[in-house]
Scaffold this motif. Structure first.
Motif, PDB file in Angstrom:
ATOM      1  N   UNK A 111      65.348  44.055   8.072  1.00  0.00           N
ATOM      2  CA  UNK A 111      66.622  43.861   7.376  1.00  0.00           C
ATOM      3  C   UNK A 111      66.665  44.636   6.061  1.00  0.00           C
ATOM      4  N   UNK A 112      65.532  44.757   5.411  1.00  0.00           N
ATOM      5  CA  UNK A 112      65.456  45.572   4.198  1.00  0.00           C
ATOM      6  C   UNK A 112      65.630  47.049   4.548  1.00  0.00           C
ATOM      7  N   UNK A 113      64.972  47.478   5.601  1.00  0.00           N
ATOM      8  CA  UNK A 113      65.007  48.895   5.985  1.00  0.00           C
ATOM      9  C   UNK A 113      66.404  49.371   6.369  1.00  0.00           C
ATOM     10  N   UNK A 114      67.207  48.527   7.000  1.00  0.00           N
ATOM     11  CA  UNK A 114      68.523  48.992   7.446  1.00  0.00           C
ATOM     12  C   UNK A 114      69.508  49.131   6.293  1.00  0.00           C
ATOM     13  N   UNK A 161      64.871  48.052  15.037  1.00  0.00           N
ATOM     14  CA  UNK A 161      63.858  48.154  13.980  1.00  0.00           C
ATOM     15  C   UNK A 161      62.993  46.899  13.931  1.00  0.00           C
ATOM     16  N   UNK A 162      63.619  45.738  14.126  1.00  0.00           N
ATOM     17  CA  UNK A 162      62.859  44.488  14.160  1.00  0.00           C
ATOM     18  C   UNK A 162      61.883  44.478  15.338  1.00  0.00           C
ATOM     19  N   UNK A 163      62.303  45.014  16.476  1.00  0.00           N
ATOM     20  CA  UNK A 163      61.417  45.091  17.641  1.00  0.00           C
ATOM     21  C   UNK A 163      60.233  46.012  17.349  1.00  0.00           C
ATOM     22  N   UNK A 164      60.501  47.145  16.712  1.00  0.00           N
ATOM     23  CA  UNK A 164      59.419  48.071  16.341  1.00  0.00           C
ATOM     24  C   UNK A 164      58.377  47.356  15.488  1.00  0.00           C
ATOM     25  N   UNK A 165      58.843  46.698  14.428  1.00  0.00           N
ATOM     26  CA  UNK A 165      57.909  46.027  13.517  1.00  0.00           C
ATOM     27  C   UNK A 165      57.195  44.858  14.201  1.00  0.00           C
ATOM     28  N   UNK A 166      57.916  44.144  15.052  1.00  0.00           N
ATOM     29  CA  UNK A 166      57.270  43.010  15.736  1.00  0.00           C
ATOM     30  C   UNK A 166      56.179  43.498  16.683  1.00  0.00           C
ATOM     31  N   UNK A 167      56.480  44.515  17.475  1.00  0.00           N
ATOM     32  CA  UNK A 167      55.477  45.069  18.404  1.00  0.00           C
ATOM     33  C   UNK A 167      54.259  45.578  17.628  1.00  0.00           C
ATOM     34  N   UNK A 168      54.511  46.245  16.521  1.00  0.00           N
ATOM     35  CA  UNK A 168      53.451  46.796  15.687  1.00  0.00           C
ATOM     36  C   UNK A 168      52.583  45.684  15.097  1.00  0.00           C
ATOM     37  N   UNK A 169      53.223  44.719  14.440  1.00  0.00           N
ATOM     38  CA  UNK A 169      52.494  43.670  13.732  1.00  0.00           C
ATOM     39  C   UNK A 169      51.825  42.693  14.692  1.00  0.00           C
ATOM     40  N   UNK A 170      52.506  42.349  15.771  1.00  0.00           N
ATOM     41  CA  UNK A 170      51.941  41.395  16.740  1.00  0.00           C
ATOM     42  C   UNK A 170      50.716  41.978  17.427  1.00  0.00           C
ATOM     43  N   UNK A 187      52.395  53.545   9.279  1.00  0.00           N
ATOM     44  CA  UNK A 187      53.762  53.998   9.541  1.00  0.00           C
ATOM     45  C   UNK A 187      54.477  54.256   8.227  1.00  0.00           C
ATOM     46  N   UNK A 188      55.340  55.268   8.205  1.00  0.00           N
ATOM     47  CA  UNK A 188      56.144  55.522   7.014  1.00  0.00           C
ATOM     48  C   UNK A 188      57.630  55.337   7.332  1.00  0.00           C
ATOM     49  N   UNK A 189      58.441  55.405   6.305  1.00  0.00           N
ATOM     50  CA  UNK A 189      59.871  55.111   6.462  1.00  0.00           C
ATOM     51  C   UNK A 189      60.546  56.036   7.478  1.00  0.00           C
ATOM     52  N   UNK A 190      60.212  57.311   7.422  1.00  0.00           N
ATOM     53  CA  UNK A 190      60.870  58.249   8.337  1.00  0.00           C
ATOM     54  C   UNK A 190      60.472  57.978   9.789  1.00  0.00           C
ATOM     55  N   UNK A 191      59.205  57.628  10.028  1.00  0.00           N
ATOM     56  CA  UNK A 191      58.781  57.294  11.395  1.00  0.00           C
ATOM     57  C   UNK A 191      59.687  56.233  12.000  1.00  0.00           C
ATOM     58  N   UNK A 192      59.990  55.219  11.203  1.00  0.00           N
ATOM     59  CA  UNK A 192      60.728  54.065  11.706  1.00  0.00           C
ATOM     60  C   UNK A 192      62.236  54.301  11.719  1.00  0.00           C
ATOM     61  N   UNK A 193      62.788  54.899  10.662  1.00  0.00           N
ATOM     62  CA  UNK A 193      64.232  54.941  10.520  1.00  0.00           C
ATOM     63  C   UNK A 193      64.884  56.276  10.870  1.00  0.00           C
ATOM     64  N   UNK A 194      64.121  57.352  10.938  1.00  0.00           N
ATOM     65  CA  UNK A 194      64.680  58.623  11.403  1.00  0.00           C
ATOM     66  C   UNK A 194      64.328  58.818  12.879  1.00  0.00           C
ATOM     67  N   UNK A 219      73.441  50.364  -1.939  1.00  0.00           N
ATOM     68  CA  UNK A 219      73.005  49.747  -0.682  1.00  0.00           C
ATOM     69  C   UNK A 219      71.496  49.493  -0.675  1.00  0.00           C
ATOM     70  N   UNK A 220      70.732  50.376  -1.276  1.00  0.00           N
ATOM     71  CA  UNK A 220      69.271  50.204  -1.338  1.00  0.00           C
ATOM     72  C   UNK A 220      68.873  48.908  -2.040  1.00  0.00           C
ATOM     73  N   UNK A 221      69.644  48.530  -3.053  1.00  0.00           N
ATOM     74  CA  UNK A 221      69.281  47.379  -3.879  1.00  0.00           C
ATOM     75  C   UNK A 221      69.725  46.039  -3.290  1.00  0.00           C
ATOM     76  N   UNK A 222      70.684  46.066  -2.382  1.00  0.00           N
ATOM     77  CA  UNK A 222      71.257  44.814  -1.863  1.00  0.00           C
ATOM     78  C   UNK A 222      70.222  43.861  -1.251  1.00  0.00           C
ATOM     79  N   UNK A 223      69.243  44.326  -0.455  1.00  0.00           N
ATOM     80  CA  UNK A 223      68.291  43.377   0.155  1.00  0.00           C
ATOM     81  C   UNK A 223      67.471  42.580  -0.848  1.00  0.00           C
TER      82      UNK A 223
END
Length: 417
Positions: A56-59, A109-118, A144-151, A385-389
């Motif tokens: 949710x922060x990343x989006x 994105x949540x699925x990516x992080x869940x698969x990674x962390x789990x 993992x870095x931001x671009x890997x996940x969000x780009x 938008x970056x600061x909202x989370x």
């Protein structure tokens, strides 16, 4: 009786730290992230809320080039993306239920992080390494870095699902291994063709039993050929460019385009390539060491095969980048195997940390703090938008009308369709 009392207390503790993380998530994702990360790095499985809060922060962080491109692909129903599940799902949800594209990106994105962390947590929990908690902390934070996940969101999602299936589901639920593999092969490959490289590598190492010496020869040969491959393929550029269909066009694009094929380096991109190459050498070295102990370990063999392919296509930015992403997920397996090769693991982990810190400053830092305008030209809007989370409540953040809604992207995005 004493045993069952202890069991109930343990279950209560398990519920408690996830309860805290869940309540915190209902308040604000950053608060939840702090709770989840604290317990996770103490060896507690808070993967679910850790993933939800981090995603949710990343989006709300700056939208990236490929993610933006996929928005317009689904919005304008481009014909060549009909079979792409990543684009089809948000299109169907938008047309049927008026759900915004970026709501689905949050899910991805949540699925990516869940698969990674789990999967990381499961390998940590099964490990007998005396340094397993230290490995968990550094691998989870710095791999993992931001671009890997969000780009590379689509690519990363496909690899994350493959990683989750092979190193978690197929290990924990061995009786369902075939069914899991079939389902996740179909799912991951329908998202991005890169997943087939990993599944194909597992098929190859299953069918071909190669010795440690042969893998060393393959690694060295691919490293040498990788330096001259662009010259060789350039001689056949006319033949490759004449291939019919979308496959021929994409192959030509990724081989000969100056941005996505053989890259003209800047200082930052050269640094990125150099650091990734050194890390691949470290992973290959550690894999070869483990081959000496167990020649039949499929995951080690797959890592060596993927490293060989990465060396072979090291001059090609897109192919190399995708292979490095695959390896970034699966190299974690080496750290949780046992207590051996501590020095090699320590050096490799230091290289990963150095790479992440260096790239965050030189390559990815400007995305957040500089004049990054590849997608959105409005700097003030990006920062807002970056600061909202960090101060918005979760219910408002889950409403993407407060962020990158379809309407917002159509008005502000600089893509021209």
């Amino acid at each position: 009786m004493h045993f069952f009392s202890r069991l109930r207390i343990t279950e209560l503790k398990l519920r408690r730290y996830n309860l805290f993380s869940g309540v915190a998530f209902c308040i604000n994702p950053f608060v939840s992230l702090m709770f989840s990360a604290y317990y996770y790095f103490k060896g507690r499985d808070t993967s679910f809320f850790f993933a939800l809060s981090l995603a949710l922060i990343f989006v709300y962080f700056p939208i990236m080039y490929d993610t933006s491109s996929n928005f317009f692909a689904q919005y304008y129903v481009k014909e060549n993306d009909v079979s792409n599940l990543y684009v089809v799902l948000p299109r169907v949800l938008r047309e049927s239920y008026s759900i915004n594209y970026y709501s689905v990106v949050y899910l991805y994105t949540a699925i990516i992080f869940y698969c990674w962390l789990k999967t990381l947590y499961y390998n940590f929990s099964q490990s007998e390494s005396s340094r397993r908690l230290l490995y968990l902390i550094f691998i989870a934070i710095f791999s993992l870095n931001y671009r890997d996940v969000m780009d590379l969101n689509r690519n990363c999602l496909a690899i994350a699902l493959t990683f989750y299936c092979i190193l978690y589901l197929n290990v924990k639920y061995r009786k369902l291994k075939l069914l899991n593999s079939i389902v996740f092969l179909a799912l991951s490959s329908s998202l991005h063709i890169t997943a087939l490289m990993v599944w194909g590598a597992y098929l190859v190492v299953t069918m071909m039993k190669l010795s440690r010496r042969k893998y060393i020869v393959i690694l060295i040969s691919c490293s040498i050929v990788g330096f001259i491959l662009p010259t060789v393929l350039q001689a056949f550029s006319g033949v490759i460019s004449s291939l019919d269909g979308p496959l021929g066009g994409r192959l030509s694009f990724y081989l000969f385009n100056s941005k996505f094929g053989v890259q003209v380096f800047t200082v930052s991109t050269a640094l990125k390539k150099f650091l990734n190459y050194i890390i691949l050498i470290g992973i290959a070295y550690l894999g070869v060491k483990y081959k000496k102990k167990n020649n039949s370990d499929k995951t080690v063999n797959v890592l060596l095969l993927l490293c060989s392919l990465a060396f072979l296509f090291s001059a090609y930015v897109t192919f190399f980048e995708r292979l490095v992403l695959c390896i970034t997920f699966f190299y974690t397996y080496l750290f949780f195997k046992d207590n051996d090769y501590k020095s090699a693991k320590k050096i490799l982990l230091m290289l990963v940390v150095i790479r992440t810190l260096a790239l965050d400053v030189t390559v990815y830092g400007p995305i957040f703090f500089g004049d990054y305008s590849d997608v959105l030209p409005d700097y003030d809007s990006k920062v807002d938008l970056e600061l909202k989370p960090f101060y918005y409540p979760t219910p408002l953040l889950l409403d993407v009308d407060n962020g990158y809604s379809d309407k917002y992207l159509l008005i502000n995005d600089k893509w021209d369709y």
